[in-house]
Design a protein around this motif. Structure first.
Motif, mmCIF file in Angstrom:
data_model
loop_
_atom_site.group_PDB
_atom_site.id
_atom_site.type_symbol
_atom_site.label_atom_id
_atom_site.label_comp_id
_atom_site.label_asym_id
_atom_site.label_seq_id
_atom_site.Cartn_x
_atom_site.Cartn_y
_atom_site.Cartn_z
ATOM 1 N N THR A 128 0.805 -1.218 0.000
ATOM 2 C CA THR A 128 0.000 0.000 0.000
ATOM 3 C C THR A 128 0.842 1.273 0.000
ATOM 4 O OG1 THR A 128 -0.193 -0.197 2.402
ATOM 5 C CG2 THR A 128 -2.031 -0.986 1.084
ATOM 6 N N GLU A 129 2.117 1.160 0.332
ATOM 7 C CA GLU A 129 2.947 2.362 0.242
ATOM 8 C C GLU A 129 4.423 2.012 0.213
ATOM 9 O OE1 GLU A 129 3.648 6.725 2.383
ATOM 10 O OE2 GLU A 129 1.825 5.575 2.783
ATOM 11 N N ALA A 156 -1.325 5.986 -1.674
ATOM 12 C CA ALA A 156 -2.717 6.394 -1.887
ATOM 13 C C ALA A 156 -2.818 7.891 -1.738
ATOM 14 C CB ALA A 156 -3.627 5.695 -0.884
ATOM 15 N N ASN A 204 -4.284 9.606 1.363
ATOM 16 C CA ASN A 204 -3.590 9.704 2.639
ATOM 17 C C ASN A 204 -3.249 11.146 2.978
ATOM 18 O OD1 ASN A 204 -3.707 6.952 2.850
ATOM 19 N ND2 ASN A 204 -1.544 6.602 2.389
ATOM 20 N N TYR A 260 -6.976 4.871 0.210
ATOM 21 C CA TYR A 260 -6.400 3.687 0.846
ATOM 22 C C TYR A 260 -7.412 2.536 0.846
ATOM 23 C CZ TYR A 260 -4.656 0.833 4.723
ATOM 24 O OH TYR A 260 -4.223 -0.204 5.502
ATOM 25 N N PRO A 261 -7.001 1.304 0.517
ATOM 26 C CA PRO A 261 -5.625 0.847 0.296
ATOM 27 C C PRO A 261 -5.141 0.890 -1.150
ATOM 28 C CG PRO A 261 -7.069 -1.050 0.414
ATOM 29 C CD PRO A 261 -7.949 0.167 0.594
ATOM 30 N N ALA A 314 -3.240 2.191 -4.172
ATOM 31 C CA ALA A 314 -2.087 3.086 -4.280
ATOM 32 C C ALA A 314 -1.668 3.217 -5.734
ATOM 33 C CB ALA A 314 -0.932 2.566 -3.438
#
Length: 426
Positions: A136-137, A156, A159, A193-194, A196
């Motif tokens: 996710t990141e 994302a 965020n 999120y989630p 990305a």
């Protein structure tokens, strides 16, 4: 790795009990006061953070029972597990202002109360969706001056943009409130999120109270919810770039507030709703407000906040064109509960008239009667956040869904849903 994350509610409970009851030397007072369930790992966690490596792990579980109306009487459970590690390059390498690298992995499992029990559009469980393990990141962030901060990588966009920094909206369980107005991601390449994407975000402080945020992210619809793309940073099929611009004002003082005015534009060419023609570009704008309206002079920390949301998106290609949300939240509702919250919210999601016309035409083409219902789904939600320990929050929740079939064109009775959200930090 996926087998590690495939918890059921029973396994989650058993795992928590195992940790709580193991190691007889663990003091109960320490367990109730520590910031995370697993503690400081005998000092190792604190040492690693001092050296520049910070670990995090969070669990959320949401159980929703449809008590009346909707489609079926039953309960559904969904969960989200997030593991992260942040590398402070300045501490790791002894270099001033070297920036930070964030790595996050996410896993989701469960079933949707909205899809299976109620039939409405606004997700009753905000942590449902994308039921697989994914990256996710993977981002790099650095402040180049005291006023200028830049972040880039795979992340994302929601965020950093489109939501209130105060986090007030995630004192609700429904995704209509928690996070960002859903017509952003429903009607453009905006990702929350989630999900990305590759992109970059810039924050610049115009003054102590004013800040501007600008970003650019790759748009790749074919990777949304696609488990085969869970670990692939590159796009499968780029359709364009989405660019949000956000102006932030933070009011200081006895009654603080946060105000956000934003606009976004997606350069992708997409089909116009109700037509085979394509429309070039999709856009939208939004206004978000969190304002303290009362402080208790007799009890420090006890305050009442009011919030508001307004978002409008492209009529050519967005499933719903407007979202309105408002409500109040009371911090420290009881003197003996300094970290508890009590929240009440109302939201209204307006479907695109073009989508409504498509549904009516489809009903007429199949010789079906089209129901006479209001052209909007409405949500009333009441929740209480009980901070049992610094690492454990229990949130009993009640949602009343008005016109659940507004987006599907189905005649569905208003639904009363009761739920429980559990959040834990490890």
């Amino acid at each position: 790795m996926s087998s590690v994350f495939r918890f059921t509610p029973t396994r989650i409970t058993a795992s928590l009990l195992l940790v709580l009851t193991s190691n007889g030397a663990m003091a109960e007072a320490d367990l109730l006061q520590r910031s995370t369930l697993s503690g400081d790992w005998g000092g190792l966690r604190h040492q690693l953070e001092d050296d520049g490596v910070k670990f995090s792990a969070d669990y959320s579980g949401e159980t929703a029972y449809n008590a009346d109306g909707g489609l079926h009487r039953s309960a559904r459970y969904s969960q989200n597990i997030k593991l992260g590690v942040q590398f402070d390059l300045s501490r790791l390498y002894g270099v001033d202002n070297a920036g930070k690298v964030q790595l996050s992995i996410n896993d989701r499992r469960g079933h949707s109360a909205s899809e299976e029990l109620v039939g409405n559009r606004l997700p009753i469980q905000e942590n449902f969706g994308g039921l697989y393990t994914r990256l996710t990141e993977l981002s790099y962030e650095r402040s180049f001056t005291p006023a200028l901060n830049i972040k880039l990588g795979y992340m994302a966009m929601g965020n950093d943009l489109g939501g209130l920094d105060s986090g007030i909206l995630c004192n609700f369980m429904n995704a209509g409130f928690c996070g960002h107005p859903l017509n952003m991601s429903g009607g453009s390449g905006w990702t929350n999120y989630p999900n990305a994407r590759l992109g970059a975000r810039v924050k610049y402080d115009l003054s102590p109270a004013w800040q501007v945020r600008v970003a650019a992210f790759n748009v790749d619809p074919e990777s949304n919810g696609n488990s085969s793309r869970a670990w692939k940073l590159g796009p499968k099929h780029t359709t364009g770039t989405v660019v949000p611009v956000e102006l932030v004002y933070k009011l200081r003082g006895e009654l603080p507030g946060e105000y956000k005015l934003g606009y976004y534009y997606d350069s992708s060419n997409v089909k116009r709703i109700g037509s085979d023609d394509e429309v070039a570009g999709r856009g939208g704008h939004y206004l978000l407000i969190d304002q303290a309206v009362w402080n208790d002079p007799a009890l420090a920390g006890r305050s009442l906040h009011a919030f508001g949301q307004y978002s409008a998106s492209s009529k050519a290609a967005s499933p719903f064109t407007k979202w309105y949300g408002t409500g109040v939240m009371l911090y420290q509702p009881f003197a003996g509960r300094p970290r508890d919250t009590l929240s009440l919210g109302y939201g209204r999601a307006v479907p695109n008239p073009r989508s409504w016309d498509v549904l009516e035409d489809a009903a007429a083409g199949s010789d079906r009667e089209f129901p006479n219902i209001d052209n909007a789904e409405q949500l009333i939600e009441l929740s209480y956040g009980y901070q049992a320990t610094p690492w454990l929050n229990l949130r009993p929740d009640v949602q009343y869904i008005i016109e659940p079939g507004a987006f599907s064109g189905a005649d569905i009775d208003n639904a009363l849903v009761v739920g429980l959200q559990v959040k834990a930090s490890f």
